[in-house]
Design an enzyme around this catalytic site. Structure first.
Site, PDB file in Angstrom:
ATOM      1  N   THR A   4      -3.298 -10.075   6.621  1.00  0.00           N
ATOM      2  CA  THR A   4      -2.792 -11.383   6.594  1.00  0.00           C
ATOM      3  C   THR A   4      -3.004 -11.905   7.897  1.00  0.00           C
ATOM      4  O   THR A   4      -3.465 -13.192   8.093  1.00  0.00           O
ATOM      5  CB  THR A   4      -1.343 -11.480   6.110  1.00  0.00           C
ATOM      6  OG1 THR A   4      -1.425 -10.803   4.752  1.00  0.00           O
ATOM      7  CG2 THR A   4      -1.064 -12.934   5.802  1.00  0.00           C
ATOM      8  N   THR A  20     -21.045 -26.467   3.109  1.00  0.00           N
ATOM      9  CA  THR A  20     -19.559 -26.757   3.737  1.00  0.00           C
ATOM     10  C   THR A  20     -18.905 -25.309   3.502  1.00  0.00           C
ATOM     11  O   THR A  20     -18.550 -24.771   4.423  1.00  0.00           O
ATOM     12  CB  THR A  20     -18.910 -27.844   2.989  1.00  0.00           C
ATOM     13  OG1 THR A  20     -19.448 -29.067   3.304  1.00  0.00           O
ATOM     14  CG2 THR A  20     -17.289 -27.899   3.691  1.00  0.00           C
ATOM     15  N   LYS A  79       1.025  -1.012  -0.187  1.00  0.00           N
ATOM     16  CA  LYS A  79       0.120  -0.050  -0.133  1.00  0.00           C
ATOM     17  C   LYS A  79       0.850   1.470   0.126  1.00  0.00           C
ATOM     18  O   LYS A  79       2.048   1.312   0.848  1.00  0.00           O
ATOM     19  CB  LYS A  79      -0.815  -0.073   1.233  1.00  0.00           C
ATOM     20  CG  LYS A  79      -2.039  -1.185   1.312  1.00  0.00           C
ATOM     21  CD  LYS A  79      -2.870  -1.236   2.386  1.00  0.00           C
ATOM     22  CE  LYS A  79      -3.552  -2.385   2.271  1.00  0.00           C
ATOM     23  NZ  LYS A  79      -3.036  -3.741   2.381  1.00  0.00           N
ATOM     24  N   ASP A  91       5.401  -2.236  10.666  1.00  0.00           N
ATOM     25  CA  ASP A  91       4.039  -2.069  10.545  1.00  0.00           C
ATOM     26  C   ASP A  91       3.420  -1.552  11.937  1.00  0.00           C
ATOM     27  O   ASP A  91       2.548  -0.804  12.241  1.00  0.00           O
ATOM     28  CB  ASP A  91       3.276  -3.240   9.759  1.00  0.00           C
ATOM     29  CG  ASP A  91       3.424  -4.416  10.526  1.00  0.00           C
ATOM     30  OD1 ASP A  91       4.214  -4.676  11.385  1.00  0.00           O
ATOM     31  OD2 ASP A  91       2.557  -5.550  10.454  1.00  0.00           O
ATOM     32  N   ARG A  92       3.544  -2.241  13.018  1.00  0.00           N
ATOM     33  CA  ARG A  92       3.035  -2.000  14.205  1.00  0.00           C
ATOM     34  C   ARG A  92       3.471  -0.737  14.973  1.00  0.00           C
ATOM     35  O   ARG A  92       2.697  -0.013  15.771  1.00  0.00           O
ATOM     36  CB  ARG A  92       3.344  -3.398  15.213  1.00  0.00           C
ATOM     37  CG  ARG A  92       2.929  -4.748  14.640  1.00  0.00           C
ATOM     38  CD  ARG A  92       3.234  -6.021  15.562  1.00  0.00           C
ATOM     39  NE  ARG A  92       2.220  -5.883  16.538  1.00  0.00           N
ATOM     40  CZ  ARG A  92       2.108  -6.741  17.708  1.00  0.00           C
ATOM     41  NH1 ARG A  92       3.241  -7.741  17.659  1.00  0.00           N
ATOM     42  NH2 ARG A  92       1.322  -6.853  18.493  1.00  0.00           N
TER      43      ARG A  92
END
Length: 248
Positions: free
Chosen positions: A124, A177, A22, A99-100
């Protein structure tokens, strides 16, 4: 629509995640263009400013071809890690993902001062990031995201199909299912997030909760708690860190 990149004060921030890349292009503090890129060829074809100041947050391998292409285009870019100068006194350990770090800074920038925060990013993986009222990173948790859970059920069983999730979420109780699998994943994630928010707010009644990430839109209206939903929280955090480093 094309964007005029001839002006000064342009900043490019890049979130190289596990599934996609991104990119946000900012004019000062305003996001003027964003891209969600899936491949090396798509990145090459994307119109991006050449001489902008840039910062990269990456969870990819240094040998990943798309990551290499990004660094070739922006060789002088800041690469965010736990040693990068931050606009707050918050500290992170060497194992904390870039990222965190960006998510936490984005939440501190967007939220109230002196208030505990829980930042939930649905990608993800699903990351839970906890900040104390005095801006300390307490820690967090990581669990599988939508795609990973569906793929795991297919991989570790003999007959469950591989399902590619779309935006259609079935009712919680179903007969097929495929719908059973989607229901189990979606409502399981929903209950997981609801439980974490509830426990956090029980201990911190005045805390703020942020929800972001590529899969956050499926969950925005499923919680009974007050949350702040911001799909660009990470990009905004990167932009703020980049501008802080440019001012040093």
């Amino acid at each position: 629509m094309s964007v005029d990149f001839s002006e000064k004060n342009l900043f490019v921030v890049i979130d190289a995640g596990n599934t996609s890349v991104k990119i946000g292009v900012y004019k000062n503090e305003d996001l003027i263009k964003s891209h969600d890129i899936q491949s090396e060829a798509e990145f090459i074809a994307t119109d991006l400013p050449k001489n902008a100041l840039a910062m990269i947050s990456s969870v990819r391998s240094s040998t990943d071809r798309l990551f290499i292409r990004i660094q070739e285009k922006y060789p002088d870019a800041y690469v965010l890690n736990h040693e990068t100068a931050l606009p707050y006194r918050i500290k992170f350990g060497a194992e904390t993902g870039a990222d965190r770090i960006a998510l936490c800074v984005g939440a501190l920038r967007s939220g109230l001062a002196d208030t505990p925060k829980l930042i939930i990013a649905v990608g993800t993986c699903i990351t839970y990031n906890y900040l104390s009222a005095d801006q300390n990173f307490i820690g967090g948790a990581i669990s599988p995201g939508y795609k990973m859970r569906l793929e795991a059920m297919h991989h570790f069983t003999g007959k469950l199909p591989l399902i590619h999730l779309n935006d259609d979420i079935p009712e919680e109780v179903n007969r097929t299912t495929q719908h059973n699998m989607i229901s189990g994943v979606h409502y399981g994630i929903q209950d997981e997030i609801e439980g974490r928010i509830g426990r956090f707010l029980k201990e911190n009644p005045k805390a703020e909760v942020f929800l972001t990430g590529g899969g956050h839109f499926r969950l925005v209206n499923t919680t009974k708690y007050k949350i702040f939903a911001d799909p660009n929280l990470l990009l905004n955090g990167l932009r703020f860190i980049l501008q802080h480093n440019c001012s040093l």
